[in-house]
Motif scaffolding. Structure first.
Motif, short mmCIF file in Angstrom:
data_model
loop_
_atom_site.label_atom_id
_atom_site.label_comp_id
_atom_site.label_asym_id
_atom_site.label_seq_id
_atom_site.Cartn_x
_atom_site.Cartn_y
_atom_site.Cartn_z
N MET A 135 18.30 18.03 -15.13
CA MET A 135 18.18 17.12 -13.74
C MET A 135 19.77 16.46 -13.67
SD MET A 135 15.60 17.19 -12.21
CE MET A 135 16.04 15.90 -11.03
N SER A 136 20.68 17.18 -14.39
CA SER A 136 22.04 16.61 -14.19
C SER A 136 22.40 16.58 -12.69
CB SER A 136 23.00 17.08 -15.10
OG SER A 136 23.16 18.79 -14.78
N ALA A 137 21.92 17.64 -11.90
CA ALA A 137 22.32 17.99 -10.66
C ALA A 137 21.78 16.70 -9.53
CB ALA A 137 22.07 19.13 -9.97
N LEU A 138 21.02 16.02 -9.92
CA LEU A 138 20.26 15.14 -9.18
C LEU A 138 20.55 13.76 -9.72
CD1 LEU A 138 16.79 16.41 -7.71
CD2 LEU A 138 19.14 16.38 -6.57
N ILE A 139 21.04 12.86 -9.10
CA ILE A 139 21.18 11.18 -9.61
C ILE A 139 20.33 10.29 -8.62
CG2 ILE A 139 23.14 11.91 -11.09
CD1 ILE A 139 24.94 10.63 -8.81
N GLU A 140 20.28 9.09 -9.27
CA GLU A 140 19.59 8.05 -8.29
C GLU A 140 20.80 7.56 -7.62
OE1 GLU A 140 17.45 3.71 -8.73
OE2 GLU A 140 17.66 5.00 -10.64
N ARG A 141 20.42 7.36 -6.45
CA ARG A 141 21.45 6.55 -5.33
C ARG A 141 21.20 5.36 -5.17
NH1 ARG A 141 22.71 7.56 1.23
NH2 ARG A 141 24.54 6.59 0.99
N LYS A 142 22.15 4.26 -5.73
CA LYS A 142 22.04 3.01 -5.80
C LYS A 142 22.26 2.34 -4.39
CE LYS A 142 21.79 3.00 -10.25
NZ LYS A 142 20.61 2.70 -11.06
N SER A 143 21.43 1.22 -4.41
CA SER A 143 21.86 0.49 -3.14
C SER A 143 23.14 -0.05 -2.68
CB SER A 143 21.03 -0.72 -2.97
OG SER A 143 21.07 -1.52 -1.76
N GLY A 144 23.84 0.21 -1.56
CA GLY A 144 25.29 0.15 -1.22
C GLY A 144 26.30 0.77 -1.86
N ASP A 145 25.62 2.21 -2.28
CA ASP A 145 26.55 3.02 -2.71
C ASP A 145 27.60 3.59 -1.93
OD1 ASP A 145 27.69 5.12 -4.28
OD2 ASP A 145 26.20 6.43 -3.79
N ARG A 146 28.86 3.38 -2.24
CA ARG A 146 30.14 3.83 -1.15
C ARG A 146 30.66 4.87 -2.02
NH1 ARG A 146 31.10 0.44 2.79
NH2 ARG A 146 29.76 -1.45 2.62
N GLN A 147 30.42 5.32 -3.31
CA GLN A 147 31.08 6.44 -3.84
C GLN A 147 30.79 7.72 -3.73
OE1 GLN A 147 33.41 4.87 -6.26
NE2 GLN A 147 33.15 3.17 -5.25
N SER A 148 29.51 8.04 -3.20
CA SER A 148 29.30 9.33 -3.03
C SER A 148 29.74 9.75 -1.50
CB SER A 148 27.74 9.58 -3.15
OG SER A 148 26.97 8.90 -2.34
N ILE A 149 29.95 10.92 -1.54
CA ILE A 149 30.41 11.48 -0.26
C ILE A 149 29.16 12.06 0.53
CG2 ILE A 149 32.05 13.35 0.63
CD1 ILE A 149 33.40 13.21 -2.25
N ALA A 150 29.25 11.85 2.00
CA ALA A 150 28.40 12.38 2.81
C ALA A 150 28.42 14.01 3.02
CB ALA A 150 28.16 11.77 4.00
N ILE A 151 27.29 14.61 3.23
CA ILE A 151 26.99 15.86 3.38
C ILE A 151 26.00 15.58 4.87
CG2 ILE A 151 26.03 18.11 3.03
CD1 ILE A 151 26.29 17.58 0.08
N GLU A 152 26.83 16.18 5.73
CA GLU A 152 26.06 16.12 6.82
C GLU A 152 25.76 17.76 7.47
OE1 GLU A 152 26.58 15.31 11.82
OE2 GLU A 152 28.15 14.37 10.56
N THR A 153 24.24 17.81 7.42
CA THR A 153 23.93 19.12 7.55
C THR A 153 23.90 19.49 9.21
OG1 THR A 153 21.62 18.57 7.65
CG2 THR A 153 22.51 19.22 5.63
N VAL A 154 24.56 20.76 9.67
CA VAL A 154 24.65 20.71 11.08
C VAL A 154 24.28 22.18 11.49
CG1 VAL A 154 26.90 21.23 10.79
CG2 VAL A 154 26.01 20.38 13.03
N ASP A 155 23.84 22.26 12.81
CA ASP A 155 23.42 23.78 13.09
C ASP A 155 24.36 23.74 14.54
OD1 ASP A 155 22.00 22.53 14.99
OD2 ASP A 155 19.89 23.33 14.35
N ALA A 156 24.46 25.06 14.97
CA ALA A 156 25.26 25.38 16.29
C ALA A 156 24.67 24.55 17.26
CB ALA A 156 25.20 26.67 16.75
N ALA A 157 23.44 24.07 17.24
CA ALA A 157 22.90 23.48 18.54
C ALA A 157 23.22 22.03 18.36
CB ALA A 157 21.17 23.55 18.62
N HIS A 158 23.66 21.47 17.34
CA HIS A 158 23.88 20.04 17.35
C HIS A 158 25.57 19.73 16.81
CE1 HIS A 158 19.73 20.09 16.64
NE2 HIS A 158 19.59 19.03 17.19
#
Length: 459
Positions: A1-24
């Protein structure tokens, strides 16, 4: 389970991944700086599925990831990223196009798997931060899948009948279940003749492993897994290319063990019996011969037409034993036939059931959790293909037609009509690397059956 971690409230350390397709894609670019848009243009990123772009802030620090996805396939959408993104913590941005981020997180975790028993991991996977409730939901599923993969990937020298028994014993210790075994000639004394007949030629004794768990007043559930730890084909010897990957012929046992683990961890209100007939189908002077007749536990006489049709032989004694307990349901898993792969390919396990309602419900559960199955019929006129001139029936026949169906029909003879039963003929293997599905052992149908059992018994 090391690839998933709990996201804490107000977390500013993790980097956002925006999923997108051609239509958007155009809308996504509006949220970016001019420099970031120029970078996307210069690198040719167009949000094609399977591609991604790393975006930095004004100081050159990684600030955002754009991941091109097929929005209809959440499970595979970001499953390739844990091994490709720089090490660190990430999260899925709310602006993404995926309707089911939980499935995407599951795919991420499945894609991070690496078998490391014999060599070190090439690198640590990138981590995805998710809500605590989502982590609690996904953790057992990811661990069960990894358990199947680890068991199947392990070569036979380190995963023989004894090691399968050790895996079941560890489950018993963890979840306070009771384990017992019948080993070698004890199988004959306890009337498990076909398990003994298949495994007697190996230097490692055949065995039947039983784990029981749960309260006696709860509905009885029997889960059975084919544990042929290596399959030479016996005296009907496989060719070299057919034998190469036969360490995976205990994939059914791995599935049954993983499903039992999920059942016990979730504390489903069932009286569980896990049965693993564990053997090596080997060649020696006392190997089972074509043409022999074996009297099974159920009292049926079976002519051995082909020693390479051994999986149904070890399963039939376990099915008969499970049926004697008059369970509410029997489920068995087996890497049983190449015919199922010819019919459905490597991704779709073949489902057989003696109740339409059962089949409908587990198929629906599979669709809901993105773990697809496909039903094949128990077409009883094909029973004639297993006719024998001197025994009640044979374990195989001269025709190659409908091989998965005739195998299932053989097994069906050992389950009373009054007992609900389902059989899954699964490949348990990935031939090549794909997002979320690394090459090697694979769990196919475990999530579907667990979801089905939750709905059946958590009413």
């Amino acid at each position: 389970m090391s690839a998933l971690i709990e996201r804490k409230s107000g977390d500013r350390q993790s980097i956002a991944i925006e999923t997108v397709d051609a239509a958007h894609f155009t809308a996504s670019k509006r949220r970016l700086t001019a420099a970031q848009r120029r970078w996307l243009s210069d690198t040719g990123f167009e949000a094609a599925p399977g591609t991604f772009a790393l975006l930095s802030d004004a100081n050159g620090k990684l600030a955002r990831v754009l991941a091109g996805v097929d929005a209809t396939d959440a499970l595979s959408a970001v499953a390739h990223l844990p091994r490709l993104l720089p090490e660190g913590n990430y999260h899925l941005a709310a602006e993404g196009v995926l309707a089911d981020p939980l499935q995407a997180a599951l795919g991420w975790a499945l894609g991070a798997y690496e078998f490391t028993r014999y060599r070190k991991a090439k690198r640590a996977p990138a981590k995805l931060a998710i809500a605590a409730t989502d982590l609690q939901t996904l953790a057992p599923l990811v661990e069960a899948t990894a358990h199947v993969r680890d068991l199947v990937n392990t070569p036979t020298e380190d995963m023989g009948p004894k090691q399968l028994a050790e895996a079941v014993n560890q489950l018993g210790k963890t979840y306070k279940g009771k384990v017992r075994e019948w080993v070698g000639d004890e199988l004959l004394k306890a009337n498990f003749p076909t398990i003994h007949a298949v495994g007697r030629a190996s230097h490692r004794s055949p065995r039947l492993i039983e784990l029981t768990w749960g309260k006696t007043e709860h509905p009885k559930l029997a889960v059975i897994g084919k544990g042929v730890c290596f399959d030479t084909g016996g005296l009907d010897l496989k060719p070299a290319d057919g034998m190469r990957w036969m360490k995976k012929d205990m994939g059914g046992a791995a599935h049954a063990i993983a499903l039992a683990r999920l059942i016990m961890e979730a504390k489903l209100p069932v009286r569980l019996t896990l049965l693993i007939p564990a053997v090596e189908n080997a060649v020696s002077g006392n190997a089972l011969r074509p043409g022999e007749v074996v009297i099974t536990r159920a009292g049926h006489s079976v002519e051995i037409d082909n020693t390479d049709a051994e999986g149904r032989l070890v399963l039939c004694d376990a099915l008969a034993y499970a049926s004697e307990q008059q369970p509410d349901l029997i489920v068995d898993f087996a890497t049983l036939t190449g015919a199922a792969r010819v019919a459905l390919g490597p991704d779709l396990p073949a489902l057989f059931a003696n109740r339409d309602e059962l089949a409908d419900n587990v198929l629906a559960a599979g669709r809901d959790v993105n773990d697809p199955l496909w039903r094949l019929p128990l077409w009883r006129p094909y029973r004639k293909m297993l006719d024998s001139y001197l025994a009640d029936f044979a374990n195989a026949g001269p025709s190659r037609h409908a091989g998965a169906i005739t195998a299932a029909l053989y097994l069906e003879r050992f389950v009373p009509e009054s007992t609900a039963w389902m059989h899954l003929d699964t490949y348990a293997w990935n031939d090549a690397d794909r997002p979320g599905r690394p090459r090697g052992g694979e769990a196919m149908g475990v999530r579907a059956f667990f979801a089905f059992l939750q709905r059946r018994y958590l009413r």
